[in-house]
Design a protein around this motif. Structure first.
Motif, PDB file in Angstrom:
ATOM      1  N   ASP A  65     -32.333  23.362 -13.955  1.00  0.00           N
ATOM      2  CA  ASP A  65     -31.733  22.454 -13.253  1.00  0.00           C
ATOM      3  C   ASP A  65     -30.993  21.174 -13.048  1.00  0.00           C
ATOM      4  O   ASP A  65     -32.811  20.507 -13.483  1.00  0.00           O
ATOM      5  N   ALA A  66     -30.217  21.173 -12.848  1.00  0.00           N
ATOM      6  CA  ALA A  66     -29.440  19.385 -13.082  1.00  0.00           C
ATOM      7  C   ALA A  66     -30.188  18.728 -12.087  1.00  0.00           C
ATOM      8  O   ALA A  66     -30.629  17.286 -12.343  1.00  0.00           O
ATOM      9  N   ARG A  67     -30.975  18.960 -10.972  1.00  0.00           N
ATOM     10  CA  ARG A  67     -31.220  18.258  -9.893  1.00  0.00           C
ATOM     11  C   ARG A  67     -32.892  17.623 -10.611  1.00  0.00           C
ATOM     12  O   ARG A  67     -34.204  16.863 -10.167  1.00  0.00           O
ATOM     13  N   THR A  68     -33.625  18.518 -11.426  1.00  0.00           N
ATOM     14  CA  THR A  68     -34.790  18.423 -12.286  1.00  0.00           C
ATOM     15  C   THR A  68     -35.455  17.723 -13.535  1.00  0.00           C
ATOM     16  O   THR A  68     -35.351  18.481 -14.076  1.00  0.00           O
ATOM     17  N   PHE A  69     -33.679  18.045 -14.539  1.00  0.00           N
ATOM     18  CA  PHE A  69     -33.483  18.058 -15.560  1.00  0.00           C
ATOM     19  C   PHE A  69     -33.531  16.517 -15.839  1.00  0.00           C
ATOM     20  O   PHE A  69     -34.120  15.438 -15.892  1.00  0.00           O
ATOM     21  N   ALA A  70     -34.652  16.489 -17.479  1.00  0.00           N
ATOM     22  CA  ALA A  70     -35.170  16.045 -17.735  1.00  0.00           C
ATOM     23  C   ALA A  70     -34.921  15.934 -19.272  1.00  0.00           C
ATOM     24  O   ALA A  70     -35.606  16.917 -20.117  1.00  0.00           O
ATOM     25  N   ALA A  71     -33.421  14.221 -20.516  1.00  0.00           N
ATOM     26  CA  ALA A  71     -33.545  14.380 -20.950  1.00  0.00           C
ATOM     27  C   ALA A  71     -34.792  14.907 -22.425  1.00  0.00           C
ATOM     28  O   ALA A  71     -34.306  15.448 -23.173  1.00  0.00           O
ATOM     29  N   GLY A  72     -36.496  14.410 -22.076  1.00  0.00           N
ATOM     30  CA  GLY A  72     -37.016  14.818 -22.885  1.00  0.00           C
ATOM     31  C   GLY A  72     -37.201  14.424 -24.090  1.00  0.00           C
ATOM     32  O   GLY A  72     -37.525  14.647 -25.078  1.00  0.00           O
ATOM     33  N   GLY A  73     -36.490  13.204 -24.787  1.00  0.00           N
ATOM     34  CA  GLY A  73     -36.166  12.393 -25.414  1.00  0.00           C
ATOM     35  C   GLY A  73     -34.806  12.842 -26.603  1.00  0.00           C
ATOM     36  O   GLY A  73     -34.140  11.929 -27.578  1.00  0.00           O
ATOM     37  N   ARG A  74     -33.900  13.772 -25.516  1.00  0.00           N
ATOM     38  CA  ARG A  74     -32.805  14.229 -26.805  1.00  0.00           C
ATOM     39  C   ARG A  74     -32.011  12.931 -26.290  1.00  0.00           C
ATOM     40  O   ARG A  74     -31.682  12.615 -25.239  1.00  0.00           O
ATOM     41  N   THR A  75     -30.478  13.161 -27.163  1.00  0.00           N
ATOM     42  CA  THR A  75     -29.292  12.033 -26.767  1.00  0.00           C
ATOM     43  C   THR A  75     -28.429  12.509 -26.730  1.00  0.00           C
ATOM     44  O   THR A  75     -28.505  13.012 -28.552  1.00  0.00           O
ATOM     45  N   TYR A  76     -26.986  12.635 -26.233  1.00  0.00           N
ATOM     46  CA  TYR A  76     -25.560  13.136 -26.781  1.00  0.00           C
ATOM     47  C   TYR A  76     -24.827  11.780 -26.835  1.00  0.00           C
ATOM     48  O   TYR A  76     -25.176  11.045 -26.271  1.00  0.00           O
TER      49      TYR A  76
END
Length: 217
Positions: free
Chosen positions: A106-117
């Motif tokens: 869910d974008a509203r609770t999305f967390a990247a968690g260290g992943r980057t793009y």
């Protein structure tokens, strides 16, 4: 909503933004969207060097497939399991399944968690009551150094005056998202771009609120 539908309460309208509502929409045999890439993605990503991309609110996967077909390695993210299943089938049919993966979130609770793009993008994702500012803040965290963030949505318009208040409040101007950007982002585009669309068989003029920013390296 047709003239035979009952008038939705605000609670019922808000429920239309939740995963069960979208799972139901995606449960039928027909396509919901055209499958064509969104025009602002084409305008801004065509000149970028392909790398890794994250498309949040990917729906049936039109933008994911377009990016993958141009050499990007893409993660399609959506809160609807049925939507992601459709997107995966469409990617298989398009011959790009080896370049994509899928993430139910869910974008509203999305967390990247260290992943980057290298590119993080979201098109016509409209959480209720101005929630796109917080979503943009979360999306910015997933942008790699030197990467780009592209957020596009409906600008408020007379075209949408018949919608429930909660749905109108979900629309935004590009400049309203700027406070969500960290200090290490340069704003490249923040404007409302005119576009012609067909809605209920009628051609109307609308504006796409378009924010493009680059994270400095």
């Amino acid at each position: 909503m047709s003239g035979h539908d009952h008038r939705l309460t605000e609670h019922e309208a808000d429920a239309m933004f939740e995963p069960p509502s979208w799972d139901e929409r995606y449960s039928g045999p027909e396509k919901i969207f055209s499958g064509d890439p969104n025009p602002q993605l084409v305008a801004e990503a065509t000149g970028l060097t392909p790398g890794t991309a994250l498309d949040v609110g990917c729906g049936e996967g039109g933008d994911v497939i377009w990016l993958a077909g141009r050499g990007w390695t893409v993660t399609g993210a959506d809160f609807s399991a049925n939507g992601l299943a459709r997107a995966a089938r469409h990617a298989e049919q398009a011959g790009v399944a080896d370049r994509v993966d899928w993430w139910q979130v869910d974008a509203r609770t999305f967390a990247a968690g260290g992943r980057t793009y290298d590119l993080v993008t979201s098109h016509f994702l409209h959480p209720p009551n101005g929630g796109m500012v917080e979503v943009t803040r979360r999306l910015a965290e997933a942008v790699a150094r030197g990467g780009h963030l592209l957020v596009v949505g409906h600008a408020p318009s007379e075209v949408f005056t018949r919608l429930m208040e909660s749905r109108r409040k979900a629309m935004f101007l590009a400049e309203e998202l700027l406070p969500a950007l960290p200090d290490d982002f340069d704003v490249l585009v923040a404007e409302q771009r005119p576009r012609t669309m067909t809605r209920d068989g009628v051609t109307v003029d609308v504006h796409d609120s378009t924010l493009l920013a680059r994270r400095t390296s």
